[in-house]
Structures are given as structure tokens and as C-alpha cells.
Design an enzyme around this catalytic site. Structure first.
Site, mmCIF file in Angstrom:
data_model
loop_
_atom_site.group_PDB
_atom_site.id
_atom_site.type_symbol
_atom_site.label_atom_id
_atom_site.label_comp_id
_atom_site.label_asym_id
_atom_site.label_seq_id
_atom_site.Cartn_x
_atom_site.Cartn_y
_atom_site.Cartn_z
ATOM 1 N N GLY A 104 3.090 -1.542 4.275
ATOM 2 C CA GLY A 104 2.718 0.354 3.735
ATOM 3 C C GLY A 104 4.595 0.459 3.686
ATOM 4 O O GLY A 104 5.109 0.256 2.198
ATOM 5 N N GLY A 105 5.037 1.304 4.618
ATOM 6 C CA GLY A 105 6.349 1.976 5.095
ATOM 7 C C GLY A 105 7.470 0.977 3.940
ATOM 8 O O GLY A 105 8.209 1.396 2.950
ATOM 9 N N ASN A 151 0.585 -0.844 0.088
ATOM 10 C CA ASN A 151 0.060 0.074 -0.164
ATOM 11 C C ASN A 151 0.994 1.248 -0.250
ATOM 12 O O ASN A 151 1.732 1.372 1.113
ATOM 13 C CB ASN A 151 -1.202 0.096 1.544
ATOM 14 C CG ASN A 151 -1.590 1.363 1.374
ATOM 15 O OD1 ASN A 151 -2.149 2.320 0.393
ATOM 16 N ND2 ASN A 151 -2.067 1.498 2.174
ATOM 17 N N TRP A 152 1.436 1.478 -0.525
ATOM 18 C CA TRP A 152 1.632 3.045 -0.866
ATOM 19 C C TRP A 152 1.360 4.374 -0.552
ATOM 20 O O TRP A 152 1.771 5.359 -0.819
ATOM 21 C CB TRP A 152 1.898 2.710 -2.441
ATOM 22 C CG TRP A 152 3.679 2.038 -3.520
ATOM 23 C CD1 TRP A 152 3.321 0.829 -2.085
ATOM 24 C CD2 TRP A 152 3.834 1.896 -4.491
ATOM 25 N NE1 TRP A 152 4.280 -0.367 -3.354
ATOM 26 C CE2 TRP A 152 3.965 0.656 -4.548
ATOM 27 C CE3 TRP A 152 3.559 2.926 -5.860
ATOM 28 C CZ2 TRP A 152 4.610 0.437 -5.797
ATOM 29 C CZ3 TRP A 152 3.798 2.424 -7.369
ATOM 30 C CH2 TRP A 152 4.744 0.768 -6.678
ATOM 31 N N LYS A 153 0.095 4.707 -0.420
ATOM 32 C CA LYS A 153 -0.431 5.442 0.357
ATOM 33 C C LYS A 153 -0.198 6.418 -0.762
ATOM 34 O O LYS A 153 -0.567 6.628 -2.079
ATOM 35 C CB LYS A 153 -0.295 5.508 1.632
ATOM 36 C CG LYS A 153 -0.031 3.876 2.599
ATOM 37 C CD LYS A 153 -0.069 4.100 3.625
ATOM 38 C CE LYS A 153 0.377 3.490 4.535
ATOM 39 N NZ LYS A 153 -0.425 3.343 6.279
ATOM 40 N N SER A 195 3.644 -2.260 10.153
ATOM 41 C CA SER A 195 5.140 -1.591 10.518
ATOM 42 C C SER A 195 5.222 -3.679 9.954
ATOM 43 O O SER A 195 6.534 -3.973 10.446
ATOM 44 C CB SER A 195 5.510 -1.834 12.112
ATOM 45 O OG SER A 195 4.798 -0.815 12.402
ATOM 46 N N GLU A 236 -5.143 -4.893 10.999
ATOM 47 C CA GLU A 236 -4.095 -3.985 11.064
ATOM 48 C C GLU A 236 -4.084 -3.573 12.586
ATOM 49 O O GLU A 236 -5.026 -2.585 12.159
ATOM 50 C CB GLU A 236 -4.341 -2.774 9.752
ATOM 51 C CG GLU A 236 -3.914 -3.130 8.472
ATOM 52 C CD GLU A 236 -3.247 -2.500 7.440
ATOM 53 O OE1 GLU A 236 -2.407 -2.964 7.211
ATOM 54 O OE2 GLU A 236 -4.449 -1.684 7.641
ATOM 55 N N GLY A 248 2.722 2.202 10.282
ATOM 56 C CA GLY A 248 3.636 3.434 10.629
ATOM 57 C C GLY A 248 4.523 3.682 12.164
ATOM 58 O O GLY A 248 4.945 5.093 12.291
ATOM 59 N N GLU A 303 -6.745 4.722 8.073
ATOM 60 C CA GLU A 303 -6.911 5.837 7.657
ATOM 61 C C GLU A 303 -7.741 6.236 6.953
ATOM 62 O O GLU A 303 -8.453 7.490 7.647
ATOM 63 C CB GLU A 303 -4.577 6.023 7.142
ATOM 64 C CG GLU A 303 -4.236 6.193 7.483
ATOM 65 C CD GLU A 303 -2.914 5.305 7.347
ATOM 66 O OE1 GLU A 303 -2.692 5.546 5.840
ATOM 67 O OE2 GLU A 303 -2.034 5.108 7.339
ATOM 68 N N HIS A 323 -9.772 0.897 4.845
ATOM 69 C CA HIS A 323 -8.155 0.611 5.940
ATOM 70 C C HIS A 323 -8.227 2.168 6.945
ATOM 71 O O HIS A 323 -8.827 2.719 6.810
ATOM 72 C CB HIS A 323 -6.966 1.872 4.831
ATOM 73 C CG HIS A 323 -6.210 2.092 5.957
ATOM 74 N ND1 HIS A 323 -5.548 2.432 6.390
ATOM 75 C CD2 HIS A 323 -4.825 0.669 5.209
ATOM 76 C CE1 HIS A 323 -4.487 2.263 6.713
ATOM 77 N NE2 HIS A 323 -4.126 1.347 5.934
HETATM 78 P P1 PGA Z 1 2.802 0.410 8.095
HETATM 79 O O1 PGA Z 1 1.645 0.156 6.491
HETATM 80 O O2 PGA Z 1 3.114 -1.126 7.026
HETATM 81 O O3 PGA Z 1 3.543 1.845 6.615
HETATM 82 O O4 PGA Z 1 2.832 0.107 9.308
HETATM 83 C C1 PGA Z 1 0.421 -0.771 6.465
HETATM 84 C C2 PGA Z 1 -0.415 0.271 6.329
HETATM 85 O O5 PGA Z 1 -1.270 0.645 6.547
HETATM 86 O O6 PGA Z 1 -1.322 -0.839 5.894
#
Ligand code: PGA
Length: 251
Positions: free
Chosen positions: A236-237, A10-12, A215, A169, A175, A99, A97
Site C-alpha cells: 500500500g503506502g 495498491n494505490w487505494k 507495511s 494481510e 498502514g 478495507e 481487501h
Molecule cells: P500498507 O497496505 O502497505 O500501507 O500497509 C497494504 C495493503 O493494504 O494492501
């Protein structure tokens, strides 16, 4: 039951068109499908068509969107429909998600509609659930996740549920560099599978892939993937650099 293993990136809102192009080229350069993992790349909307062109010859690299509006078309300024996602080759769409839940106030009822419409358009929804730190510390983890599942997946037949992917998650692990321990994650994954069984039947629940997110890194993925109910990762990251994402894919 052999379940599909899925590693999704997920490149957000992190890559512009050039960065997305470079990242996918970097991935393709060293990508070898070693262990039957389905890899899903979820770039920002503006890069979907370009990324699609770059990955279309790699059979196990698939395209996903980070969000979707649950209508085919209409006066919804700024939104993107499932039909549009299909037209650029998306196979997956992330729904709910944390967010989106937090910053855009997306409710379980609204997300239920998104999951339904995604299925109507043959997009595979990756439906995200997870508790906040406050909820975990007040022993509400299982209750919160149950509500997200029961309300978000209300009204689906076993046939429909079979086509959904779940991502657990924990919000406190996204993050932050803090990963749920493999035991903490496994406990919730097993709980999710039991709830899915209550919503359908044991066979259906057993067939669903449940991804862990929060993470995930090359250093912790192997231990997480060793757990019985963890069938993949939503990253994500660590998906923003080709080498770390490849390190996860080749866990
Ligand atoms: P992260 O994000 O790997 O940076 O913790 C995961 C996500 O939000 O899907």
C-alpha cells in the site's frame, strides 16, 4: 516448485489522475525487470485507462483493479463490472481487501461470488485474507483465516484454484508501520498453503503464489521474501512513491 513472484501496488484512494500519471511515469523511468518479478499496479478506477496506455509496452508491468462488482452489467449504480475491467486491460483484481470487508461489510459468501466471476472473465483474483489484532491476541488467527479460505474459495475446482493468487494481510499491520515478523508471516503462509492443499491437492497448493501485505517497505522486503512460502507482496503506502516501490520490486 518455482512459483510466480508478484509485487502488487495498491494505490487505494490516494491518487488523482495527474498524480497517478506522474507516479507511473516515475516507475517506468527507472524500472528494469531484474529478477523476473511480475509487477501489478492497482490505481483507482478513474486512472486505469490512462495507466494502461502508459504501461502497455512494458511486458512485466500489469494492470489490476482494486475491486469489482460480480455482474457483467446491470442497474448497479456506481459499480464497475469485470467486463469493464477487461476492456481497459486489467489482468488482476484485488478481492476482499480488509478495507472492503470492514467498511463495506463484504462477506466471505459475497467475495466467493467475486472470485468466481473474476475467473469467469479471465481476471486473476488476488484474494485477501487476514486477522485483526483482537483476533490475533485471542489466538483466533488460524481459525479466522481458515474460514476466509473455506468460505471465500468454496466450490472451486483445482483448475480454478490454480488461477487464484492469495494475499495474507494481517489487518493490524496495514498502514500501521507494524509488519508481521518474517516468522509470523511464514507461519500463516504455510498454514494457508496447507489449507489450499485440503481444498484441492498438494500440487495445486504448491503452485499458488501467496503474497504478504502489511507495511512492506524496501527495508523489510528482502527478509520477508526469503521465506519459503512468501511469493510476493501486496504493497500500500510504499507503492505511492516510485523510489520506494522500485526498492521493493528490486528486493
Ligand atoms: P500498507 O497496505 O502497505 O500501507 O500497509 C497494504 C495493503 O493494504 O494492501
Amino acid at each position: 516448485m518455482v512459483r510466480k513472484v508478484i509485487i502488487a501496488g495498491n494505490w487505494k484512494m490516494f491518487t488523482d489522475l495527474d498524480e497517478a500519471t506522474q507516479l507511473v511515469k516515475g516507475l517506468k523511468a527507472s524500472y528494469a525487470n531484474k529478477n523476473d518479478v511480475e509487477v501489478v499496479i492497482c490505481p483507482p478506477f478513474i486512472s486505469l485507462a490512462t495507466v494502461r496506455e502508459l504501461i502497455k509496452t512494458s511486458s512485466n508491468l500489469l494492470l489490476g483493479a482494486q475491486n469489482m462488482y460480480p455482474e457483467e452489467k446491470g442497474a448497479f449504480t456506481g459499480e464497475t463490472s469485470p467486463m469493464m475491467l477487461k476492456s481497459v486491460g486489467c489482468r488482476y483484481v484485488i478481492v476482499g481487501h480488509s478495507e472492503r470487508r470492514e467498511y463495506f461489510k463484504e462477506s466471505n459468501a459475497f467475495l466467493n461470488k467475486k472470485v468466481k466471476v473474476a475467473l469467469d472473465y479471465q481476471l486473476i483474483p488476488i484474494y485477501c485474507v487476514g486477522e485483526t489484532l483482537t483476533e490475533r491476541e485471542s489466538d483466533k488467527t488460524f481459525a479466522v483465516i481458515k474460514t476466509q479460505l473455506v468460505e471465500g474459495l468454496a466450490g472451486f475446482s483445482a483448475e480454478q484454484l490454480k488461477k487464484i493468487v492469495i494475499a495474507y494481510e494481517p489487518v493490524w499491520a496495514i498502514g500501521t508501520g507494524k509488519t508481521a515478523s518474517p516468522e509470523q508471516a511464514e507461519a500463516v503462509h504455510a498454514f494457508i498453503r496447507k489449507e489450499l492443499s485440503d481444498l484441492s491437492d498438494a500440487k495445486t497448493a504448491d503452485s499458488l503464489s501467496i503474497l504478504y501485505g502489511g507495511s512492506v517497505k524496501p527495508e523489510n522486503v528482502t527478509e520477508l521474501m526469503g521465506k519459503e512460502n512468501i511469493d510476493g507482496a501486496l504493497v500500500g503506502g510504499a507503492s505511492l512513491k516510485a523510489d520506494s516501490f522500485l526498492g521493493i520490486i528490486n528486493y
